[in-house]
Design an enzyme around this catalytic site. Structure first.
Site, mmCIF file in Angstrom:
data_model
loop_
_atom_site.group_PDB
_atom_site.id
_atom_site.type_symbol
_atom_site.label_atom_id
_atom_site.label_comp_id
_atom_site.label_asym_id
_atom_site.label_seq_id
_atom_site.Cartn_x
_atom_site.Cartn_y
_atom_site.Cartn_z
ATOM 1 N N HIS A 83 14.227 16.519 -15.596
ATOM 2 C CA HIS A 83 14.727 15.251 -15.057
ATOM 3 C C HIS A 83 13.597 14.223 -14.965
ATOM 4 C CE1 HIS A 83 15.585 12.323 -11.539
ATOM 5 N NE2 HIS A 83 16.477 12.244 -12.247
ATOM 6 N N HIS B 170 11.243 3.999 -15.598
ATOM 7 C CA HIS B 170 12.097 4.373 -14.379
ATOM 8 C C HIS B 170 12.689 2.879 -13.940
ATOM 9 C CE1 HIS B 170 13.518 6.527 -10.449
ATOM 10 N NE2 HIS B 170 14.310 6.423 -11.354
#
Length: 452
Positions: free
Chosen positions: A14, A60
């Site tokens: 992830h 991110h």
């Protein structure tokens, strides 16, 4: 290895590009390389336009993390993709790109990966290919562009943070893109082998939808909630389709959840933050020690089969005991070589004990521990434990050595996690690992296993 991809648990990362926490750590290709060296088979990249909107960054989104270029990540993936396993590598993309940049991403992937890149000859697969047929190939999994754009309207509040507040990042382009589907980079769409999506409405409808096989993503919380009402539908869905489970958005420190939440319902991609450490990550490492550490573990038959009345496995039902695992812990050695004389007690030899646990379906969970052997670098315990198992196929044996400390937290002395399905009866030398999962050079336990 000749069954469809949906019949395997797959070693899944992830936010694979993050070096630390989810908010302010650096993005880099280094954690991607480390994951591939450990045998991880699913790498996740979040794609965003750079500040000039003429190139693609992996970052991110909407956080303080520093970006890394997509081309650098792709080149590192190509170099390290098959160092640990020859079975297929899947790249899942969280895509926040304009059509022009989608086309650029497709061009980069095609140029960097060349013949390694696999894509199907048809837009929609009725069954996934097998790991064996995809050996040495790289697959792309993401939302097809049109579905990605539509999903901005339906974005689920329970989505990952990177999705929940970022999918609205390109509002000025959305309307015109939706009016002309041809703008949405056909060369990009052509590269997608595993079509992905998140629930747009009722999750039960999503699970029961027939047609081409696909991947569905749910947060750990969404899966737990759905399993309370639709457990059987989840298992049926995962028999042909792929379910990806990801950490809830509040895990800002890159912690993980218990992977059996997903595995017991047949979820193939239980996505983990690989840059951290802790018990949950040890379970993940333990599961994928199976099957030659190739990153693919065949699901038990009961998760693949349907009964005469379409009934499927129910993880909540307590089943009769199928077998009992007897574990004997004889002795241990190697701490005096791998640790310094003062790592445990400053003025005396250590006081070691061993935790022996089963992790699996709720009925099989168990914790045992030996007595403490005081002041000894070469402890001998000679203790035996019984573990009745209802679902041994999903059970992991967790072994951890601790040093008893009366004044503060017990010191760590090594751990391992082993798939019960691959344990052999008899005497075994069991090497232990450090907290990150790297094997210690010398620390081993002498153990004995028997099934009855």
């Amino acid at each position: 290895m000749t069954a469809p991809l949906s019949h395997y648990f797959i070693y899944t990362g992830h936010n694979s590009y993050l070096t630390g926490n989810q908010l302010s750590s650096d993005c880099s290709d280094v954690p991607i390389i480390k994951a591939l060296q450990r045998g991880v088979r699913v790498i996740e990249l979040d794609l965003w336009p750079n500040s000039d909107e003429d190139d693609i960054e992996v970052v991110h989104g909407r956080t303080l993390t520093t970006p890394v270029s997509l081309i650098q990540c792709l080149k590192s993936i190509k170099e390290y993709a098959f160092v640990k396993s020859h079975y297929p590598l899947i790249i899942t993309l969280e895509d926040h790109l304009t059509p022009d940049l989608q086309a650029k991403a497709a061009e980069m992937a095609t140029q960097v990966f060349g013949e390694l890149l696999y894509y199907p000859q048809t837009d929609s697969l009725m069954e996934f290919p097998s790991p064996e047929s995809l050996k040495g190939r790289i697959l792309i999994s993401t939302k097809p562009p049109k579905e990605f754009l539509e999903s901005k309207e339906y974005d689920d509040k329970d989505n990952e943070k990177e999705s929940a507040d970022e999918l609205s990042s390109l509002p000025d382009q959305t309307s015109e893109q939706e009016t002309d589907d041809k703008q949405s980079a056909p060369e990009y769409k052509h590269l997608i082998t595993i079509h992905a999506g998140k629930p747009k409405g009722d999750i039960q409808d999503e699970l029961k939808a027939a047609g081409a096989v696909r991947r569905l993503s749910l947060s750990e919380q969404a899966l737990e909630k759905a399993s309370e009402s639709y457990g059987a539908d989840i298992v049926r869905f995962t028999q042909n389709n792929i379910l990806r489970v990801y950490p809830k958005g509040t895990r800002l420190n890159s912690s993980n959840y218990k992977p059996h939440i997903g595995w017991t319902y047949g979820a193939q991609m239980v996505a983990f933050n690989m840059q951290g450490y802790g018990k949950s990550l040890w379970y993940m490492q333990g599961m994928f020690r199976a099957n030659g550490r190739c990153g693919y573990v065949k699901k038990p038959e009961f998760l693949i089969e349907k009964g005469p009345h379409n009934e499927v496995f129910d993880p909540r039902r307590t089943l009769p005991v199928k077998k009992t695992l007897k574990v004997k812990v004889y002795m241990g050695t190697g701490w005096s070589l791998d640790f310094s004389q003062t790592d445990f007690d400053t003025y005396s030899p250590p006081d070691f004990y061993v935790k022996v646990c089963i992790v699996g379906v709720p009925a099989d969970m168990a914790k045992k521990k030996t007595s403490v052997i005081s002041n000894n670098w070469f402890p001998v315990w000679d203790e035996e434990f019984d573990f009745p198992l209802t679902v041994p196929e999903l059970a992991l044996l967790r072994i951890e050595v601790r040093e008893n400390d009366k004044s503060q937290k017990d010191d760590f002395g090594g751990q391992t996690c082993l798939p019960v399905s691959e344990l052999k009866s008899g005497f075994r030398s069991v090497p232990l690992h450090d907290e990150k999962g790297d094997k210690l050079k010398s620390v081993k336990l002498l153990m004995w296993f028997q099934f009855r």
